[in-house]
Design a protein around this motif. Sequence first.
Motif, PDB file in Angstrom:
ATOM      1  N   HIS A 125       0.845  -1.189   0.000  1.00  0.00           N
ATOM      2  CA  HIS A 125       0.000   0.000   0.000  1.00  0.00           C
ATOM      3  C   HIS A 125       0.885   1.245   0.000  1.00  0.00           C
ATOM      4  O   HIS A 125       1.987   1.241   0.557  1.00  0.00           O
ATOM      5  CB  HIS A 125      -0.904   0.027   1.232  1.00  0.00           C
ATOM      6  CG  HIS A 125      -2.157  -0.778   1.073  1.00  0.00           C
ATOM      7  ND1 HIS A 125      -2.208  -2.126   1.345  1.00  0.00           N
ATOM      8  CD2 HIS A 125      -3.403  -0.425   0.654  1.00  0.00           C
ATOM      9  CE1 HIS A 125      -3.429  -2.574   1.118  1.00  0.00           C
ATOM     10  NE2 HIS A 125      -4.176  -1.570   0.696  1.00  0.00           N
ATOM     11  N   SER A 126       0.391   2.304  -0.620  1.00  0.00           N
ATOM     12  CA  SER A 126       1.091   3.585  -0.544  1.00  0.00           C
ATOM     13  C   SER A 126       0.982   4.112   0.880  1.00  0.00           C
ATOM     14  O   SER A 126       0.076   3.729   1.626  1.00  0.00           O
ATOM     15  CB  SER A 126       0.480   4.586  -1.527  1.00  0.00           C
ATOM     16  OG  SER A 126      -0.886   4.821  -1.212  1.00  0.00           O
ATOM     17  N   PRO A 127       1.888   4.998   1.301  1.00  0.00           N
ATOM     18  CA  PRO A 127       1.843   5.506   2.681  1.00  0.00           C
ATOM     19  C   PRO A 127       0.518   6.140   3.070  1.00  0.00           C
ATOM     20  O   PRO A 127       0.112   6.048   4.232  1.00  0.00           O
ATOM     21  CB  PRO A 127       2.986   6.533   2.699  1.00  0.00           C
ATOM     22  CG  PRO A 127       3.958   6.020   1.686  1.00  0.00           C
ATOM     23  CD  PRO A 127       3.109   5.439   0.594  1.00  0.00           C
ATOM     24  N   ASN A 128      -0.180   6.782   2.121  1.00  0.00           N
ATOM     25  CA  ASN A 128      -1.464   7.393   2.470  1.00  0.00           C
ATOM     26  C   ASN A 128      -2.634   6.426   2.336  1.00  0.00           C
ATOM     27  O   ASN A 128      -3.783   6.786   2.618  1.00  0.00           O
ATOM     28  CB  ASN A 128      -1.720   8.644   1.624  1.00  0.00           C
ATOM     29  CG  ASN A 128      -1.807   8.348   0.133  1.00  0.00           C
ATOM     30  OD1 ASN A 128      -1.909   7.195  -0.296  1.00  0.00           O
ATOM     31  ND2 ASN A 128      -1.761   9.397  -0.683  1.00  0.00           N
ATOM     32  N   GLY A 129      -2.369   5.195   1.888  1.00  0.00           N
ATOM     33  CA  GLY A 129      -3.404   4.176   1.815  1.00  0.00           C
ATOM     34  C   GLY A 129      -4.319   4.254   0.612  1.00  0.00           C
ATOM     35  O   GLY A 129      -5.229   3.429   0.469  1.00  0.00           O
ATOM     36  N   ARG A 130      -4.102   5.209  -0.285  1.00  0.00           N
ATOM     37  CA  ARG A 130      -5.017   5.390  -1.416  1.00  0.00           C
ATOM     38  C   ARG A 130      -4.749   4.421  -2.558  1.00  0.00           C
ATOM     39  O   ARG A 130      -5.642   4.149  -3.367  1.00  0.00           O
ATOM     40  CB  ARG A 130      -4.920   6.830  -1.936  1.00  0.00           C
ATOM     41  CG  ARG A 130      -5.425   7.883  -0.973  1.00  0.00           C
ATOM     42  CD  ARG A 130      -5.303   9.263  -1.592  1.00  0.00           C
ATOM     43  NE  ARG A 130      -6.025   9.347  -2.862  1.00  0.00           N
ATOM     44  CZ  ARG A 130      -5.901  10.353  -3.729  1.00  0.00           C
ATOM     45  NH1 ARG A 130      -5.052  11.340  -3.466  1.00  0.00           N
ATOM     46  NH2 ARG A 130      -6.596  10.362  -4.851  1.00  0.00           N
ATOM     47  N   MET A 185      -9.505   1.250  -2.942  1.00  0.00           N
ATOM     48  CA  MET A 185     -10.895   0.957  -2.619  1.00  0.00           C
ATOM     49  C   MET A 185     -11.619   0.209  -3.736  1.00  0.00           C
ATOM     50  O   MET A 185     -12.346  -0.749  -3.484  1.00  0.00           O
ATOM     51  CB  MET A 185     -11.637   2.260  -2.299  1.00  0.00           C
ATOM     52  CG  MET A 185     -11.088   2.992  -1.085  1.00  0.00           C
ATOM     53  SD  MET A 185     -11.149   1.992   0.420  1.00  0.00           S
ATOM     54  CE  MET A 185     -12.920   1.860   0.645  1.00  0.00           C
ATOM     55  N   ALA A 186     -11.411   0.631  -4.980  1.00  0.00           N
ATOM     56  CA  ALA A 186     -12.159   0.037  -6.096  1.00  0.00           C
ATOM     57  C   ALA A 186     -11.310  -0.866  -6.978  1.00  0.00           C
ATOM     58  O   ALA A 186     -11.830  -1.493  -7.905  1.00  0.00           O
ATOM     59  CB  ALA A 186     -12.781   1.143  -6.946  1.00  0.00           C
ATOM     60  N   LEU A 187     -10.010  -0.938  -6.709  1.00  0.00           N
ATOM     61  CA  LEU A 187      -9.080  -1.732  -7.515  1.00  0.00           C
ATOM     62  C   LEU A 187      -9.121  -1.345  -8.993  1.00  0.00           C
ATOM     63  O   LEU A 187      -9.099  -2.202  -9.878  1.00  0.00           O
ATOM     64  CB  LEU A 187      -9.349  -3.229  -7.351  1.00  0.00           C
ATOM     65  CG  LEU A 187      -8.867  -3.878  -6.052  1.00  0.00           C
ATOM     66  CD1 LEU A 187      -9.087  -5.374  -6.087  1.00  0.00           C
ATOM     67  CD2 LEU A 187      -7.394  -3.571  -5.800  1.00  0.00           C
ATOM     68  N   ARG A 188      -9.184  -0.041  -9.253  1.00  0.00           N
ATOM     69  CA  ARG A 188      -9.096   0.440 -10.633  1.00  0.00           C
ATOM     70  C   ARG A 188      -7.627   0.590 -11.014  1.00  0.00           C
ATOM     71  O   ARG A 188      -6.809   1.053 -10.226  1.00  0.00           O
ATOM     72  CB  ARG A 188      -9.814   1.779 -10.790  1.00  0.00           C
ATOM     73  CG  ARG A 188     -11.323   1.701 -10.610  1.00  0.00           C
ATOM     74  CD  ARG A 188     -11.989   3.009 -11.034  1.00  0.00           C
ATOM     75  NE  ARG A 188     -13.432   2.945 -10.891  1.00  0.00           N
ATOM     76  CZ  ARG A 188     -14.092   3.348  -9.814  1.00  0.00           C
ATOM     77  NH1 ARG A 188     -13.424   3.845  -8.782  1.00  0.00           N
ATOM     78  NH2 ARG A 188     -15.404   3.261  -9.757  1.00  0.00           N
ATOM     79  N   ASN A 189      -7.307   0.223 -12.238  1.00  0.00           N
ATOM     80  CA  ASN A 189      -5.933   0.304 -12.727  1.00  0.00           C
ATOM     81  C   ASN A 189      -5.523   1.766 -12.873  1.00  0.00           C
ATOM     82  O   ASN A 189      -6.156   2.533 -13.601  1.00  0.00           O
ATOM     83  CB  ASN A 189      -5.838  -0.420 -14.075  1.00  0.00           C
ATOM     84  CG  ASN A 189      -4.402  -0.614 -14.514  1.00  0.00           C
ATOM     85  OD1 ASN A 189      -3.574   0.268 -14.346  1.00  0.00           O
ATOM     86  ND2 ASN A 189      -4.113  -1.766 -15.090  1.00  0.00           N
ATOM     87  N   LYS A 190      -4.455   2.162 -12.166  1.00  0.00           N
ATOM     88  CA  LYS A 190      -3.987   3.546 -12.208  1.00  0.00           C
ATOM     89  C   LYS A 190      -2.743   3.702 -13.074  1.00  0.00           C
ATOM     90  O   LYS A 190      -2.605   4.676 -13.811  1.00  0.00           O
ATOM     91  CB  LYS A 190      -3.695   4.034 -10.782  1.00  0.00           C
ATOM     92  CG  LYS A 190      -3.296   5.494 -10.681  1.00  0.00           C
ATOM     93  CD  LYS A 190      -4.450   6.408 -11.028  1.00  0.00           C
ATOM     94  CE  LYS A 190      -4.070   7.869 -10.854  1.00  0.00           C
ATOM     95  NZ  LYS A 190      -5.177   8.781 -11.211  1.00  0.00           N
TER      96      LYS A 190
END
Length: 308
Positions: A13-18, A34-39
Amino acid sequence: MGSCEVYPQTIQHSPNGRFVVVCGDGEYIIYTAMALRNKSYGSAQEFVWAHDSSQYAIREGNSVVKIFKNFKEKKTFKPGFGADCIFGGFLLGVRSNSGLAFYGWETSDLIRRVEILPKHIFWSDSGELVCIATEESFFVLRFLMERVTTAQESREMLTEDGIEDAFEVLGEVQEVVKTGLWVGDCFIYTSSVNRLNYYVGGEIITIAHLDRTMYLLGYIPKDDRLYLGDKELNIISYSLLLSVLEYETAVMRKDFNTADRVLPTIPLEQRTRPLSVMLFKNNCLISVLLNYLTRLSILLQFSGEQIV
């Protein structure tokens, strides 16, 4: 929620949890948590986050490191000693067969190179303290940002190994760290002999002897609970008062005003060991506990009144 498109070797996870990144099969994919969308995605042997979540780095092969910011490539460089492994945090760590090199995220300038072969690197939330864990022991260092800034501006203290005064060694402990995390200035870890300990100011305090291999999951300050899990997905927790950690940290920093302020928030049964042992070993017992003994005497005489 969804499925992953690669076989994961690491999940972070990223440090901010996003965001959450999955790395494996020579690829990485960043999803929204949260939604597991590909970033974002790409090729990489290894992936690490910086401390602020807007930056991350990947390793391609054993010679190329790329730094990204806001999901766009910002810098590509080849470390002078190779790149067998990378570590995230307040500085970008690159391990080679000759040692460990720390680089700045913004400029990729060499900050310091040391002849240590780390297995894990753990940064405190403030970025002031770092634990470097090897196969045989672990080192606790203080990162001196002001000296680094001064040296970079003057260009007078730069050497081929970086800035000599970038770190101050606070201690070395002959224990093997399996998992670890920082709570303030206290480093909590599980050891290779299944002990749950924490390090503060040069002292090791044992929280529990574990009956099997456990992995640190996190610490929730509002609950004063430390959580661990095992490979069978069992989760256990231990009580660890944040006020005790804050008090011990203040004592080791010789910040006795803060220590006096925190002491009344610690339950009486928690004010003996390990506090007295740690203070005695560090020659702080008389000066720090004088106030405590006075308050305890008042409590014994007037047990119905609250100590403030």
